[in-house]
Design a protein around this motif. Structure first.
Motif, PDB file in Angstrom:
ATOM      1  N   ASP A  66     -10.874   1.196   9.150  1.00 44.48           N
ATOM      2  CA  ASP A  66     -10.785   2.531   9.735  1.00 44.48           C
ATOM      3  C   ASP A  66      -9.702   2.488  10.806  1.00 44.48           C
ATOM      4  O   ASP A  66      -9.960   2.079  11.941  1.00 44.48           O
ATOM      5  N   GLN A  73      -8.600   2.685   4.265  1.00 40.27           N
ATOM      6  CA  GLN A  73     -10.065   2.658   4.164  1.00 40.27           C
ATOM      7  C   GLN A  73     -10.492   2.213   2.762  1.00 40.27           C
ATOM      8  O   GLN A  73     -11.361   1.353   2.613  1.00 40.27           O
ATOM      9  N   GLN A  74      -9.847   2.764   1.738  1.00 39.48           N
ATOM     10  CA  GLN A  74     -10.229   2.461   0.359  1.00 39.48           C
ATOM     11  C   GLN A  74      -9.861   1.043  -0.052  1.00 39.48           C
ATOM     12  O   GLN A  74     -10.646   0.361  -0.700  1.00 39.48           O
ATOM     13  N   ILE A  75      -8.678   0.593   0.331  1.00 41.34           N
ATOM     14  CA  ILE A  75      -8.165  -0.697  -0.139  1.00 41.34           C
ATOM     15  C   ILE A  75      -8.610  -1.859   0.742  1.00 41.34           C
ATOM     16  O   ILE A  75      -8.985  -2.924   0.236  1.00 41.34           O
ATOM     17  N   ILE A 134       0.846  -1.199   0.000  1.00 44.34           N
ATOM     18  CA  ILE A 134       0.000   0.000   0.000  1.00 44.34           C
ATOM     19  C   ILE A 134       0.880   1.248   0.000  1.00 44.34           C
ATOM     20  O   ILE A 134       0.625   2.199  -0.741  1.00 44.34           O
ATOM     21  N   LYS A 154      -2.790  10.981   7.105  1.00 41.23           N
ATOM     22  CA  LYS A 154      -4.118  11.023   6.467  1.00 41.23           C
ATOM     23  C   LYS A 154      -4.106  10.266   5.147  1.00 41.23           C
ATOM     24  O   LYS A 154      -5.087   9.593   4.804  1.00 41.23           O
ATOM     25  N   ASP A 155      -3.022  10.368   4.386  1.00 43.24           N
ATOM     26  CA  ASP A 155      -2.925   9.628   3.117  1.00 43.24           C
ATOM     27  C   ASP A 155      -3.024   8.127   3.363  1.00 43.24           C
ATOM     28  O   ASP A 155      -3.734   7.418   2.638  1.00 43.24           O
ATOM     29  N   ASN A 200     -10.849  -1.457   3.518  1.00 42.48           N
ATOM     30  CA  ASN A 200     -12.072  -1.141   4.235  1.00 42.48           C
ATOM     31  C   ASN A 200     -11.852  -1.157   5.751  1.00 42.48           C
ATOM     32  O   ASN A 200     -12.680  -1.644   6.513  1.00 42.48           O
ATOM     33  N   GLU A 229      -4.288   6.604   6.123  1.00 34.09           N
ATOM     34  CA  GLU A 229      -5.622   6.301   6.649  1.00 34.09           C
ATOM     35  C   GLU A 229      -6.623   6.144   5.505  1.00 34.09           C
ATOM     36  O   GLU A 229      -7.427   5.204   5.485  1.00 34.09           O
ATOM     37  N   HIS A 230      -6.567   7.068   4.551  1.00 33.90           N
ATOM     38  CA  HIS A 230      -7.479   7.022   3.396  1.00 33.90           C
ATOM     39  C   HIS A 230      -7.240   5.757   2.564  1.00 33.90           C
ATOM     40  O   HIS A 230      -8.197   5.080   2.161  1.00 33.90           O
ATOM     41  N   ALA A 231      -5.981   5.427   2.316  1.00 33.05           N
ATOM     42  CA  ALA A 231      -5.659   4.238   1.526  1.00 33.05           C
ATOM     43  C   ALA A 231      -6.128   2.967   2.229  1.00 33.05           C
ATOM     44  O   ALA A 231      -6.660   2.048   1.581  1.00 33.05           O
TER      45      ALA A 231
END
Length: 174
Positions: free
Chosen positions: A69, A63-65, A27, A56-57, A67, A59-61
């Motif tokens: 949190d 969540q997106q990849i 990731i 934050k980058d 799922n 955390e977002h990845a």
């Protein structure tokens, strides 16, 4: 590119938020970060990057990849070096490093909250405010500590993630 350590909070504990370290490195590489390395299974990632907000980058990845949190806290190399040099428990770090913990926080907590917790502590533990880090020495051991029941403790530490001194030193050396 500057080196950065990213501390993932609450992963691979009790069968929750499971992330394989190889997957975490993949990731990080997918985000364009260089030389991703992990240490232990507790969510310590060291990368070289050029990012304004790597926590934050990631955390977002996640969540997106995946799922998931997951909270992430970052420190660039110079910041982690400062954490090591500012350690108020230098003797304990040499003689009993496994009972010394650094809690990394996303922001500086209110000093009144830190003081309230310090004054309410009843056990042998010692807590020193280091700004975005809290240094905690557990002379009688971490497992039997009652510090978690201290009024204000959860409020003070719930957004942070802890690493023992040996881990902090290893990450600083990477």
């Amino acid at each position: 590119m500057p080196k950065c350590v990213l501390f993932l909070r609450g992963i691979n504990v009790g069968g929750n938020n499971l992330i394989k370290m190889a997957e975490l490195r993949d990731i990080a590489a997918g985000l364009g970060w260089q030389n991703p390395r992990t240490y232990l299974q507790s969510g310590n990632l060291v990368v070289e990057l050029d990012s304004n907000n790597p926590a934050k980058d990631l955390e977002h990845a996640l969540q997106q990849i995946l799922n998931l949190d997951v909270a992430v806290i970052s420190r660039v190399g110079e910041e982690l070096a400062s954490v090591v040099s500012a350690n108020p428990f230098t003797n304990e770090a040499k003689s009993d490093p496994s009972h010394l913990v650094v809690i990394f926080l996303p922001q500086v907590p209110p000093s009144a909250l830190v003081e309230r917790v310090q004054s309410a502590m009843t056990g042998p533990e010692r807590l020193v405010d280091g700004g975005r880090e809290l240094y905690v020495y557990y002379p009688a051991g971490i497992g039997d500590s009652k510090i978690g029941k201290t009024p204000g403790w959860k409020e003070l530490t719930s957004s942070g993630t802890a690493r023992n001194w040996n881990t902090v030193l290893k990450l600083a050396s990477i």
